[in-house]
Design a protein around this motif. Sequence first.
Motif, PDB file in Angstrom:
ATOM      1  N   SER A 320       0.731  -1.168   0.137  1.00 44.83           N
ATOM      2  CA  SER A 320      -0.033  -0.098  -0.110  1.00 44.83           C
ATOM      3  C   SER A 320       0.731   1.316  -0.070  1.00 44.83           C
ATOM      4  N   TRP A 321       2.210   1.286   0.163  1.00 40.85           N
ATOM      5  CA  TRP A 321       2.854   2.403   0.412  1.00 40.85           C
ATOM      6  C   TRP A 321       2.757   3.613  -0.643  1.00 40.85           C
ATOM      7  N   GLU A 322       2.901   3.376  -2.028  1.00 43.78           N
ATOM      8  CA  GLU A 322       2.896   4.303  -2.891  1.00 43.78           C
ATOM      9  C   GLU A 322       1.390   4.758  -2.932  1.00 43.78           C
ATOM     10  N   GLU A 325       0.533   6.235   1.494  1.00 44.59           N
ATOM     11  CA  GLU A 325       1.703   6.326   2.284  1.00 44.59           C
ATOM     12  C   GLU A 325       1.226   6.131   3.616  1.00 44.59           C
ATOM     13  N   MET A 326       1.242   6.888   4.440  1.00 48.77           N
ATOM     14  CA  MET A 326       1.001   6.750   6.155  1.00 48.77           C
ATOM     15  C   MET A 326      -0.546   6.915   6.323  1.00 48.77           C
ATOM     16  N   ASN A 327      -1.357   7.227   5.431  1.00 43.76           N
ATOM     17  CA  ASN A 327      -2.694   7.272   5.748  1.00 43.76           C
ATOM     18  C   ASN A 327      -3.525   5.947   5.400  1.00 43.76           C
ATOM     19  N   MET A 350       0.510  -4.419   4.450  1.00 46.23           N
ATOM     20  CA  MET A 350       0.222  -2.947   4.685  1.00 46.23           C
ATOM     21  C   MET A 350       1.617  -2.387   5.295  1.00 46.23           C
ATOM     22  N   ASP A 351       1.807  -1.123   4.664  1.00 45.68           N
ATOM     23  CA  ASP A 351       3.010  -0.455   4.888  1.00 45.68           C
ATOM     24  C   ASP A 351       3.010   0.468   6.178  1.00 45.68           C
ATOM     25  N   ASP A 352       3.929   1.529   6.232  1.00 44.76           N
ATOM     26  CA  ASP A 352       4.237   2.189   7.155  1.00 44.76           C
ATOM     27  C   ASP A 352       2.851   2.752   7.540  1.00 44.76           C
ATOM     28  N   GLY A 353       2.762   3.348   8.964  1.00 42.21           N
ATOM     29  CA  GLY A 353       1.759   4.295   9.406  1.00 42.21           C
ATOM     30  C   GLY A 353       0.448   3.586  10.140  1.00 42.21           C
ATOM     31  N   LEU A 460       7.053  -9.981   7.061  1.00 42.83           N
ATOM     32  CA  LEU A 460       7.316  -8.725   7.641  1.00 42.83           C
ATOM     33  C   LEU A 460       8.065  -8.037   6.379  1.00 42.83           C
ATOM     34  N   LYS A 461       7.963  -6.808   6.435  1.00 40.14           N
ATOM     35  CA  LYS A 461       8.695  -5.892   5.334  1.00 40.14           C
ATOM     36  C   LYS A 461       9.548  -5.170   6.650  1.00 40.14           C
ATOM     37  N   TRP A 462      10.812  -5.593   6.606  1.00 37.42           N
ATOM     38  CA  TRP A 462      11.746  -4.899   7.811  1.00 37.42           C
ATOM     39  C   TRP A 462      12.550  -3.759   7.174  1.00 37.42           C
ATOM     40  N   SER A 512      15.809  -1.123   3.074  1.00 38.73           N
ATOM     41  CA  SER A 512      16.454  -0.309   3.839  1.00 38.73           C
ATOM     42  C   SER A 512      16.244   1.247   2.686  1.00 38.73           C
ATOM     43  N   GLY A 513      15.174   1.640   2.854  1.00 36.63           N
ATOM     44  CA  GLY A 513      14.829   2.839   2.016  1.00 36.63           C
ATOM     45  C   GLY A 513      15.130   2.436   0.492  1.00 36.63           C
ATOM     46  N   GLY A 514      14.619   1.321   0.193  1.00 36.04           N
ATOM     47  CA  GLY A 514      15.116   0.478  -1.031  1.00 36.04           C
ATOM     48  C   GLY A 514      16.265  -0.210  -0.754  1.00 36.04           C
ATOM     49  N   VAL A 529      14.357  -8.919  -1.079  1.00 31.62           N
ATOM     50  CA  VAL A 529      14.931  -7.629  -0.858  1.00 31.62           C
ATOM     51  C   VAL A 529      14.155  -6.645  -1.673  1.00 31.62           C
ATOM     52  N   TRP A 530      14.024  -5.244  -1.026  1.00 36.07           N
ATOM     53  CA  TRP A 530      13.275  -4.317  -1.909  1.00 36.07           C
ATOM     54  C   TRP A 530      14.519  -3.581  -2.531  1.00 36.07           C
ATOM     55  N   PRO A 531      14.856  -3.836  -3.979  1.00 35.75           N
ATOM     56  CA  PRO A 531      15.977  -3.243  -4.239  1.00 35.75           C
ATOM     57  C   PRO A 531      16.255  -1.738  -4.444  1.00 35.75           C
ATOM     58  N   SER A 532      14.989  -0.994  -4.513  1.00 38.23           N
ATOM     59  CA  SER A 532      15.076   0.366  -4.572  1.00 38.23           C
ATOM     60  C   SER A 532      13.592   1.086  -4.470  1.00 38.23           C
ATOM     61  N   ASP A 533      13.578   2.328  -4.058  1.00 37.94           N
ATOM     62  CA  ASP A 533      12.256   2.988  -3.846  1.00 37.94           C
ATOM     63  C   ASP A 533      11.836   3.546  -5.061  1.00 37.94           C
ATOM     64  N   ASN A 534      12.751   3.470  -5.834  1.00 43.22           N
ATOM     65  CA  ASN A 534      12.436   3.997  -7.406  1.00 43.22           C
ATOM     66  C   ASN A 534      11.806   2.846  -8.225  1.00 43.22           C
ATOM     67  N   ALA A 558       9.743  -6.525  -7.199  1.00 42.29           N
ATOM     68  CA  ALA A 558       9.315  -5.630  -8.401  1.00 42.29           C
ATOM     69  C   ALA A 558       7.951  -5.189  -8.380  1.00 42.29           C
ATOM     70  N   TRP A 559       7.673  -4.027  -7.862  1.00 39.46           N
ATOM     71  CA  TRP A 559       6.477  -3.377  -7.988  1.00 39.46           C
ATOM     72  C   TRP A 559       6.085  -2.923  -9.227  1.00 39.46           C
ATOM     73  N   VAL A 560       4.801  -3.100  -9.629  1.00 35.34           N
ATOM     74  CA  VAL A 560       3.969  -2.163 -10.376  1.00 35.34           C
ATOM     75  C   VAL A 560       3.411  -0.976 -10.040  1.00 35.34           C
TER      76      VAL A 560
HETATM   77  C1  GLA Z   1      11.227   3.185   3.066  1.00 36.28           C
HETATM   78  C2  GLA Z   1      10.676   2.091   2.207  1.00 36.28           C
HETATM   79  C3  GLA Z   1       9.435   2.304   1.427  1.00 36.28           C
HETATM   80  C4  GLA Z   1       8.186   2.672   2.415  1.00 36.28           C
HETATM   81  C5  GLA Z   1       8.737   3.679   3.322  1.00 36.28           C
HETATM   82  C6  GLA Z   1       7.941   3.812   4.580  1.00 36.28           C
HETATM   83  O1  GLA Z   1      11.414   4.143   2.296  1.00 36.28           O
HETATM   84  O2  GLA Z   1      11.871   1.746   1.315  1.00 36.28           O
HETATM   85  O3  GLA Z   1       9.081   1.185   0.570  1.00 36.28           O
HETATM   86  O4  GLA Z   1       8.351   1.242   3.098  1.00 36.28           O
HETATM   87  O5  GLA Z   1      10.160   3.496   4.100  1.00 36.28           O
HETATM   88  O6  GLA Z   1       8.157   4.715   5.338  1.00 36.28           O
END
Ligand code: GLA
Length: 722
Positions: A320-322, A325-327, A350-353, A460-462, A512-514, A529-534, A558-560
């Motif tokens: 749900s992040w993009e 976000e935190m809503n 469910m992501d952050d928030g 868990l998405k750590w 870790s922020g991607g 792993v989450w390769p990138s926030d991009n 790899a998200w769409v």
């Molecule tokens: C990092 C992650 C994002 C998202 C946010 C949430 O930037 O890489 O995918 O989970 O944190 O704050």
Amino acid sequence: MNPACAQSPSDRPVFRLDGGGMTYSFGVNERDELQQIYWGGRLGAQDAIAAPRSMPEAASFDSSYNNTPQEYAGWGAGLYMEPALKVTFADGNRDLVLHYVSASPSTGPHEQVVDVALKDISRAVTVILHYSMDAESGILSRSATIENHEPKPIVIEQAAAAAFALPPARYTLSYLSGRWGGEWTLNQETIRQGQRVLESRRGTTGHQLNPWFAISKTAPGSAVEEEHGETWFGSLAWSGSWRISVEQDTLDEVRVVGGFNPFDFGYQLKPGEKLDSPVFYAGYSKDGMGGASRLLNRYTLTHILPQAPNPRPRPVIYNSWEATEMNVSEAGQEAMAEKAKLLGVDRFVMDDGWFGQRKTDHAGLGDWYVNQEKFPNGLKPLIDKVHSLNMDFGLWVEPEMVNPDSDLYRKHPDWVLNFPGRPRSEERTQLVLNLARPDVRDYVFGFLDKLLSENQIAFLKWDYNRNWSEPGWDQLPPEEQKKVYVAFIRNLYSILAELRAKHPGVEIESCSGGGGRVDLGILRYTDEVWPSDNTDPLDRLTLQDGFTHAYPAQAMVAWVTDSPHWLNNRSTSMSYRMLVSMQGSLGIGGNLNRWTEDDLATARRLIAAYHQVQKTIVQGDLYRLISPTHGSEFSATETVSLDKTQAVFFAFVHSTQEGRSFPRLKLLGLDPAATYTLSSIEGKAAEGTPTKASGAWWMNHGIDLALRGDFQGAAFRLDRQQ
Ligand code: GLA
């Protein structure tokens, strides 16, 4: 005779490890140093290997000590090349000269193992070098244990996992660099005299450089070849500050040393204590960068990942992040889950928030209770809803962090990394909990264990959204505080291991922020792993190309997401976005409320097609047929299942110009004698393309695609006829 320890005619021990297409050999020279003899293509079983002799002194400025490639050199005796180990003794002596003592080889059905003991020439400091050669892949794991048997403490200022050497030749070094939102750039440069340092001083792996390298033999002026040529490679399994140095000496020999980053290192060993280094994996391929990554990635799948040797293909996730976000809220997430299900998604995350007083990134981290305003009835209603839709449920956490605006920080301000009386630098308004502290470790394990025990959480998405600053550990006496660099990471690993043992069904993603924490250390405990926030699809093509040199597509989530993209403001079709992400472990991360009926239908159709061929894509042998780097207008990848019954290939065009056709794609890795049927997943082959032909046809004649336009993609599968 054990092949790991072949006695040489001179009676000085020689060790030989053979696996896959590689032989690695080292032995004891006339000074009793452990010296590397050979690292390369597999030698004949009958070939006798002589004990090494040290390299001669080349000049009074190029001593034999410096010129001789030791397996694990102590800093002493006039060594100017990078040492593996540097210590200071209690009396101020800093000279360390390690000599061979003994070896204990043992060979199992799948690997050759040998432990070699070294000891300083006069002091009671010993090093045990651990070698394990995987018989199938030829991947060699190396690490070291340093033991202090002196009556007083010693300080380890530098400790490598291993050192490797290559004889003089013209080499190119490949490594991966980047930044937040732009990880996984493949750099290639000629190795010249002096040192190239790849490192992180950040307390974590880092987005900026990744602990992986490859060295290719290249002719002057020529580029590194994807499918041909000798390639040596290595990957350091450590998620803290690390360093790999690649150095060409004055006689043109190349040395690679990797391990803990010596910057600000100072690990005190009391009498009787020991320090284990991380593991440095190394391998060799004669089939270029492609061959190297296939070997390493196969090894990661079969030996490193928590579900090795048979990791299950990852569930297709929705995150749900993009979108929000935190809503996050119960109703909003439930509505999104319903939409995700219609697409064929397997797991809803469910992501952050969702926790503490988390409305923005200014508050809440550390308070891992469910936010009552957003989820008045706890997480159960949402989780039940997700289960009723036949998906499993995943949750975002960032366990090692705390916002100063949190109950946890108000209660335990001393729990963060800090130097007392000094400022605490915030990044994203958060501080790093000192996980090295036993009480912090227990707190972090405790809340995660509770969360997993009380809720049906499958995943868990750590996350880990900043690097270290002011890395003090004031609970300990000053001379022990630098242990934080090791103890923090070991506690991280132990929490992950303990959680997995107690909750065996739970899967974990390292984020870790991607891609700030991707390495073979964390991948022992995390499934992906989450390769990138991009998530811009064009950028992803190059990110993914870089990533797959060091890590398998199985681990590459790899998200769409939505178009136009938030980062580059680029508009692309749903088909293009889907195909780019389908090259890894597919996820959906867009705001489904805004997707058109056509978009939803395309995504649904392609997720169904993906499910059918996913295992081949993420666990097959990858061939990077056309690289998207260096401004290439075209790119293509192909993966072939291990039994060669199926292949899947993807092709992308950036922008067609002057009506140019897509280059004919000659596939690789098929069984030439078998017949394969071609079917389209998306897009068309050129008119006249056969639907059935031999592997030899697809590989030698190749296939033309009808692929033109801006940001267009196509994908096909080949299935072997029974
Ligand atoms: C990092 C992650 C994002 C998202 C946010 C949430 O930037 O890489 O995918 O989970 O944190 O704050």
